[in-house]
Write an enzyme that holds these catalytic residues in place. Structure first.
Site, mmCIF file in Angstrom:
data_model
loop_
_atom_site.group_PDB
_atom_site.id
_atom_site.type_symbol
_atom_site.label_atom_id
_atom_site.label_comp_id
_atom_site.label_asym_id
_atom_site.label_seq_id
_atom_site.Cartn_x
_atom_site.Cartn_y
_atom_site.Cartn_z
ATOM 1 N N HIS A 10 16.826 -24.867 -19.957
ATOM 2 C CA HIS A 10 17.499 -24.128 -18.879
ATOM 3 C C HIS A 10 17.319 -24.844 -17.542
ATOM 4 O O HIS A 10 16.210 -25.234 -17.198
ATOM 5 C CB HIS A 10 16.904 -22.719 -18.814
ATOM 6 C CG HIS A 10 17.570 -21.804 -17.839
ATOM 7 N ND1 HIS A 10 16.853 -21.037 -16.946
ATOM 8 C CD2 HIS A 10 18.883 -21.517 -17.616
ATOM 9 C CE1 HIS A 10 17.699 -20.308 -16.239
ATOM 10 N NE2 HIS A 10 18.931 -20.579 -16.619
ATOM 11 N N GLU A 37 21.266 -26.861 -20.064
ATOM 12 C CA GLU A 37 22.125 -25.990 -19.256
ATOM 13 C C GLU A 37 21.826 -26.289 -17.803
ATOM 14 O O GLU A 37 20.658 -26.528 -17.435
ATOM 15 C CB GLU A 37 21.804 -24.515 -19.549
ATOM 16 C CG GLU A 37 22.698 -23.509 -18.844
ATOM 17 C CD GLU A 37 22.240 -23.061 -17.450
ATOM 18 O OE1 GLU A 37 22.969 -22.314 -16.793
ATOM 19 O OE2 GLU A 37 21.144 -23.487 -17.012
ATOM 20 N N ASP A 39 23.751 -25.778 -13.472
ATOM 21 C CA ASP A 39 24.722 -25.046 -12.652
ATOM 22 C C ASP A 39 25.470 -26.002 -11.724
ATOM 23 O O ASP A 39 24.855 -26.871 -11.099
ATOM 24 C CB ASP A 39 23.978 -24.013 -11.798
ATOM 25 C CG ASP A 39 23.047 -23.146 -12.632
ATOM 26 O OD1 ASP A 39 23.556 -22.332 -13.412
ATOM 27 O OD2 ASP A 39 21.818 -23.306 -12.506
ATOM 28 N N HIS A 52 21.829 -24.165 -8.012
ATOM 29 C CA HIS A 52 21.983 -22.766 -8.441
ATOM 30 C C HIS A 52 22.362 -21.827 -7.300
ATOM 31 O O HIS A 52 23.277 -21.014 -7.433
ATOM 32 C CB HIS A 52 20.676 -22.304 -9.091
ATOM 33 C CG HIS A 52 20.709 -20.911 -9.638
ATOM 34 N ND1 HIS A 52 20.545 -19.793 -8.846
ATOM 35 C CD2 HIS A 52 20.894 -20.451 -10.898
ATOM 36 C CE1 HIS A 52 20.631 -18.715 -9.600
ATOM 37 N NE2 HIS A 52 20.834 -19.081 -10.854
ATOM 38 N N GLU A 112 27.301 -24.711 -16.536
ATOM 39 C CA GLU A 112 27.624 -23.403 -15.967
ATOM 40 C C GLU A 112 28.366 -23.596 -14.651
ATOM 41 O O GLU A 112 27.825 -24.164 -13.690
ATOM 42 C CB GLU A 112 26.369 -22.553 -15.733
ATOM 43 C CG GLU A 112 26.787 -21.157 -15.291
ATOM 44 C CD GLU A 112 25.665 -20.252 -14.840
ATOM 45 O OE1 GLU A 112 24.496 -20.468 -15.190
ATOM 46 O OE2 GLU A 112 26.001 -19.295 -14.098
HETATM 47 O O1 G3P Z 1 23.829 -20.079 -18.190
HETATM 48 C C1 G3P Z 1 22.844 -19.154 -18.431
HETATM 49 C C2 G3P Z 1 21.982 -18.869 -17.228
HETATM 50 O O2 G3P Z 1 21.701 -20.050 -16.538
HETATM 51 C C3 G3P Z 1 22.586 -17.868 -16.315
HETATM 52 O O3 G3P Z 1 21.756 -17.486 -15.266
HETATM 53 O O4 G3P Z 1 21.083 -17.504 -12.907
HETATM 54 O O5 G3P Z 1 19.973 -19.050 -14.497
HETATM 55 O O6 G3P Z 1 22.305 -19.464 -13.809
HETATM 56 P P1 G3P Z 1 21.267 -18.406 -14.077
HETATM 57 MG MG MG Z 2 22.700 -21.217 -15.074
#
Ligand code: G3P
Ligand code: MG
Length: 250
Positions: A10, A37, A39, A52, A112
């Site tokens: 993540h 993953e 952002d 993020h 994302e």
């Molecule tokens: O993509 C899953 C997750 O990353 C969503 O929440 O706030 O960590 O971007 P966040």
């Molecule tokens: Mg995310």
């Protein structure tokens, strides 16, 4: 239904390195992860940056925002010191920096789309087109497993990505499943539902799988919970604890 890796780091390297940085990707690799993953948000001049929060103050010091700063300004900003002095000078990457690193190291990407307010469609379109431009052979081959998976909480961003590059796979991110999740996923041409593991029930998992969708959860840091939801048919999840839940976790 889910041709992608099961366990995904993540925000780059989870909580072992500053999130959404190349140092995070290196930490993930060091723990054996070839799936990530992260952002992506647009700068003022319309360049996708890996970050993020829309506003500074947490991973980037000071005041200001991503959408009101240029890519050059953002790319010079320290996104590592907040995590620890060893990471001072680690900067905000461009999406293209992440693509280059992930391609070189054969890391699968769940991208994302994280638009700042008001930039939903622009961000979805930009991410889709930039991804298309960097994966021409994979797109031509038509093998979804070799393609990045775009995801977003923003319906408008995913709709724009769909309209720009329909052949790129999309996952619909939902904190809690609304009653109309299936109709929305169908309209978006999504291949997967990404949802918050905290709120997911066994019955919802069964319904999503029954409907033919991949099922991905964020963010699972407890091995016991991971085993529970995998038992419900969850196909994959991202984790912050890349030290505790490895890529071969079962
Ligand atoms: O993509 C899953 C997750 O990353 C969503 O929440 O706030 O960590 O971007 P966040
Ligand atoms: Mg995310």
């Amino acid at each position: 239904m889910w041709p992608y890796p099961k366990i995904v780091a993540h925000r780059g390297g989870g909580t072992l390195a500053p999130e959404n940085t190349l140092a995070g990707l290196r930490a993930g690799l060091a723990h054996g992860f070839h799936a990530v993953e992260f952002d992506v948000m647009l700068s003022r001049d319309g360049i996708g940056m890996v970050i993020h929060d829309p506003d500074f103050g947490r991973t980037v010091g000071g005041q200001g925002s991503v959408a009101t700063s240029t890519a050059a300004e953002l790319a010079a900003m320290d996104a590592g010191s907040w995590f620890g002095p060893a990471y001072a000078g680690v900067t905000i990457p461009r999406y293209t920096d992440f693509i280059a690193y992930c391609r070189a190291e054969q890391i699968w990407m769940n991208v994302e789309i994280k638009p700042a307010d008001g930039f939903e469609a622009a961000t979805g379109e930009w991410v889709a087109k930039m991804t298309r431009d960097h994966f021409p052979e994979e797109l031509a081959a038509g093998d979804p497993a070799k393609l990045p998976l775009l995801s977003s909480f923003s319906y408008a961003a995913l709709a724009a990505a769909r309209d720009a590059v329909p052949e790129l796979p999309r996952g619909y991110l939902l904190d809690r499943l609304p009653d109309n999740w299936l109709a929305q996923a169908q309209a978006l041409g999504a291949v997967a539902i990404h949802t918050n593991q905290r709120h997911l029930t066994a019955a919802q998992a069964a319904a999503i799988k029954q409907a033919g969708y991949g099922l991905f959860c964020y963010t699972v840091n407890d091995p016991a919970r991971a085993r529970e939801i995998l038992g419900w048919g969850v196909d994959g999840f991202c984790t912050d604890r890349i030290d505790l839940i490895g890529p071969a976790f079962a």
